[in-house]
Enzyme design. Structure first.
Site, PDB file in Angstrom:
ATOM      1  CG  ASN A  74      35.467  39.299  30.590  1.00 59.88           C
ATOM      2  OD1 ASN A  74      36.381  40.057  30.285  1.00 59.88           O
ATOM      3  ND2 ASN A  74      35.155  39.023  31.845  1.00 59.88           N
TER       4      ASN A  74
ATOM      5  N   GLY B 116      31.240  40.689  32.325  1.00 61.82           N
ATOM      6  CA  GLY B 116      32.216  41.623  32.904  1.00 61.82           C
ATOM      7  C   GLY B 116      32.675  41.277  34.299  1.00 61.82           C
TER       8      GLY B 116
ATOM      9  CB  CYS C 101      21.397  55.134  68.093  1.00 62.31           C
ATOM     10  SG  CYS C 101      22.641  54.444  67.002  1.00 62.31           S
TER      11      CYS C 101
ATOM     12  CG  ASP D 238      28.044  50.521  39.724  1.00 59.75           C
ATOM     13  OD1 ASP D 238      26.880  50.067  39.656  1.00 59.75           O
ATOM     14  OD2 ASP D 238      28.956  50.171  38.945  1.00 59.75           O
TER      15      ASP D 238
ATOM     16  CG  HIS E 240      30.165  41.977  46.490  1.00 56.48           C
ATOM     17  ND1 HIS E 240      31.064  41.861  45.450  1.00 56.48           N
ATOM     18  CD2 HIS E 240      30.077  40.741  47.032  1.00 56.48           C
ATOM     19  CE1 HIS E 240      31.489  40.612  45.361  1.00 56.48           C
ATOM     20  NE2 HIS E 240      30.900  39.913  46.300  1.00 56.48           N
TER      21      HIS E 240
ATOM     22  CG  ASN F 131      29.288  45.843  39.252  1.00 57.63           C
ATOM     23  OD1 ASN F 131      30.259  45.147  39.537  1.00 57.63           O
ATOM     24  ND2 ASN F 131      28.892  46.047  38.023  1.00 57.63           N
TER      25      ASN F 131
HETATM   26  P1  OAD Z   1      37.257  42.514  38.192  1.00 58.98           P
HETATM   27  O1  OAD Z   1      37.975  43.849  38.133  1.00 58.98           O
HETATM   28  O2  OAD Z   1      37.930  41.398  38.890  1.00 58.98           O
HETATM   29  O3  OAD Z   1      36.978  42.020  36.707  1.00 58.98           O
HETATM   30  C1  OAD Z   1      36.406  42.838  35.735  1.00 58.98           C
HETATM   31  C2  OAD Z   1      36.197  41.992  34.502  1.00 58.98           C
HETATM   32  O4  OAD Z   1      35.537  42.765  33.533  1.00 58.98           O
HETATM   33  C3  OAD Z   1      37.474  41.457  33.869  1.00 58.98           C
HETATM   34  O5  OAD Z   1      37.328  40.070  33.578  1.00 58.98           O
HETATM   35  C4  OAD Z   1      37.593  42.279  32.574  1.00 58.98           C
HETATM   36  O6  OAD Z   1      38.195  41.525  31.525  1.00 58.98           O
HETATM   37  C5  OAD Z   1      36.136  42.560  32.271  1.00 58.98           C
HETATM   38  N1  OAD Z   1      35.864  43.777  31.489  1.00 58.98           N
HETATM   39  C6  OAD Z   1      36.483  44.991  31.564  1.00 58.98           C
HETATM   40  N2  OAD Z   1      35.906  45.869  30.746  1.00 58.98           N
HETATM   41  C7  OAD Z   1      34.868  45.217  30.130  1.00 58.98           C
HETATM   42  C8  OAD Z   1      33.870  45.587  29.183  1.00 58.98           C
HETATM   43  N3  OAD Z   1      33.808  46.820  28.685  1.00 58.98           N
HETATM   44  N4  OAD Z   1      32.976  44.650  28.796  1.00 58.98           N
HETATM   45  C9  OAD Z   1      33.021  43.402  29.287  1.00 58.98           C
HETATM   46  N5  OAD Z   1      33.936  42.979  30.192  1.00 58.98           N
HETATM   47  C10 OAD Z   1      34.839  43.872  30.612  1.00 58.98           C
HETATM   48  O7  OAD Z   1      35.812  42.784  38.773  1.00 58.98           O
HETATM   49  P2  OAD Z   1      34.765  41.760  39.386  1.00 58.98           P
HETATM   50  O8  OAD Z   1      34.830  40.448  38.695  1.00 58.98           O
HETATM   51  O9  OAD Z   1      33.471  42.470  39.437  1.00 58.98           O
HETATM   52  O10 OAD Z   1      34.332  42.449  45.696  1.00 58.98           O
HETATM   53  O11 OAD Z   1      35.327  41.607  40.830  1.00 58.98           O
HETATM   54  C11 OAD Z   1      34.589  40.847  41.715  1.00 58.98           C
HETATM   55  C12 OAD Z   1      34.735  41.368  43.099  1.00 58.98           C
HETATM   56  O12 OAD Z   1      36.119  41.469  43.402  1.00 58.98           O
HETATM   57  C13 OAD Z   1      34.221  42.768  43.320  1.00 58.98           C
HETATM   58  O13 OAD Z   1      32.833  42.831  43.496  1.00 58.98           O
HETATM   59  C14 OAD Z   1      34.947  43.129  44.597  1.00 58.98           C
HETATM   60  C15 OAD Z   1      36.319  42.560  44.325  1.00 58.98           C
HETATM   61  O14 OAD Z   1      36.939  41.968  45.388  1.00 58.98           O
HETATM   62  C16 OAD Z   1      34.125  43.128  46.837  1.00 58.98           C
HETATM   63  O15 OAD Z   1      34.364  44.305  46.942  1.00 58.98           O
HETATM   64  C17 OAD Z   1      33.550  42.314  47.948  1.00 58.98           C
END
Ligand code: OAD
Length: 249
Positions: A216, A190, A153, A106, A121, A104
Site C-alpha cells: 500500500n 491497495g 421479462c 472493474d 462486491h 473491485n
Molecule cells: P479505498 O479507496 O478505501 O482504499 C484504497 C487504498 O489503496 C488506500 O489504502 C490507498 O492508500 C491505496 N492505494 C492507492 N493507490 C495505490 C497504489 N498505486 N498502490 C497501492 N496502494 C494504493 O478502496 P477499498 O479499500 O477498495 O465497497 O475500498 C473498499 C470498499 O469500500 C470498496 O470496494 C467499496 C467501498 O465502500 C463497495 O462499493 C461495496
C-alpha cells in the site's frame, strides 16, 4: 526518504509457499487511472458514490443511478490493466494454489487473465434482473438503453454490484473466509482495510498462522498485523517481487 524495503526474506518465503491468497482493493487499479473510493476524486454531478450506489437511490431514480454507472463503465472501458494486475494473473501459473479475492468491480483482474477470482462486491459489467435475479454480461459503453430492462421479462435491470447498505452474498463471503483461512501467505494490496467484512479476511489468515504481506502507498489499520509491509505502488512493487521469485515456473 523512504528506503527500498529488503524483499529478500519475502522472496525466500515465497520460494517455498504453495497456497497464496490475495485480497485487492481500489489501490491496485489506481495506476490504471480508476479513482479510489477514499481518494479525493470521484464526484459525479456533485454526488458522492455513497448517495447513488444504494438500493433507495435506485428505487427513487433508476435512470440517475444508471447514468452514474454508465459514466463509471465508460471510465473503466477507456483504461487498461496495469503491471500489478498482470503479475497477479501470472502467479496463478506459478503457485499451486492461488486465489484472488477482490473488492473491485472493474473486472480488471479478469481482463488481465486471472481466473480464480472471488468478486466480493460484484462486477460492473454484469447486470441483474430485479425480478428474476438472472445475471447477464453486458460490455456496451455507453449502454443502449438507460435504464436497461430485462430482455426476457421486461423488469428493470440493476448493476450486479453490492451497494451501500446491502449484504454480500453469503456463499461469496464464505468462500473468501475459507480461502483466507487455508492460505500460507496472504497478500493485501491497495485496500484501506476499513470496509467489513473484507477487512477481517486478513485477520482470519493471521489467526490461522498465515504470513501477511501488505502492499500500500500508506499505512492502514492492518499494517500492525502485517509480517511484511511494503510501502509503495502495487504496479511497481509486484513486478519487483515477480522478477526476483525463485520458483520453477
Ligand atoms: P479505498 O479507496 O478505501 O482504499 C484504497 C487504498 O489503496 C488506500 O489504502 C490507498 O492508500 C491505496 N492505494 C492507492 N493507490 C495505490 C497504489 N498505486 N498502490 C497501492 N496502494 C494504493 O478502496 P477499498 O479499500 O477498495 O465497497 O475500498 C473498499 C470498499 O469500500 C470498496 O470496494 C467499496 C467501498 O465502500 C463497495 O462499493 C461495496
Amino acid at each position: 526518504m523512504s528506503e527500498q524495503p529488503d524483499i529478500a526474506p519475502l522472496i525466500e518465503l515465497l520460494g517455498k509457499t504453495n497456497r497464496v491468497t490475495v485480497l485487492t482493493g481500489a489501490g491496485i487499479s489506481a495506476e490504471s487511472g480508476i479513482p479510489t473510493f477514499r481518494g479525493e476524486d470521484g464526484l459525479w454531478r456533485n454526488y458522492r458514490a455513497e448517495e447513488l450506489a444504494t438500493p433507495s437511490a435506485f428505487s427513487q431514480d433508476p435512470k440517475l443511478v444508471w447514468e452514474f454507472y454508465d459514466w463509471r463503465r465508460g471510465i473503466i472501458a477507456s483504461k487498461e490493466t496495469n503491471p500489478g494486475h498482470i503479475v497477479l494473473a501470472g502467479w496463478e501459473k506459478i503457485f499451486p494454489e492461488f486465489y484472488l479475492i477482490t473488492q473491485n468491480i472493474d473486472g480488471f483482474h479478469f481482463k488481465a487473465g486471472s481466473k480464480n477470482i472471488v468478486e466480493l462486491h460484484g462486477n460492473i459489467w454484469k447486470l441483474r434482473c430485479t425480478e428474476e435475479g438472472t445475471i447477464t454480461e453486458n460490455h456496451d459503453s455507453p449502454l443502449k438503453e438507460i435504464p436497461p430492462h430485462c430482455p426476457s421479462c421486461g423488469a428493470l435491470l440493476r448493476p450486479h454490484v453490492v451497494w451501500f447498505g446491502e449484504s454480500l452474498f453469503p456463499s461469496i463471503i464464505q468462500q473468501a473466509y475459507t480461502l483466507s483461512a487455508q492460505c500460507e501467505v496472504m497478500f493485501v494490496i491497495g485496500t484501506s482495510a476499513f470496509v467489513q467484512p473484507a477487512a477481517s479476511l486478513p485477520l482470519r489468515a493471521v489467526e490461522m498462522g498465515a504470513k501477511v504481506v501488505e502492499i500500500n502507498i500508506a499505512p492502514t489499520p492492518l499494517t500492525p498485523y502485517a509480517d511484511f509491509s511494503l510501502m509503495g505502488k502495487s504496479g511497481e512493487i509486484l513486478p519487483k517481487i515477480d522478477k526476483n521469485l525463485k520458483r520453477e515456473a
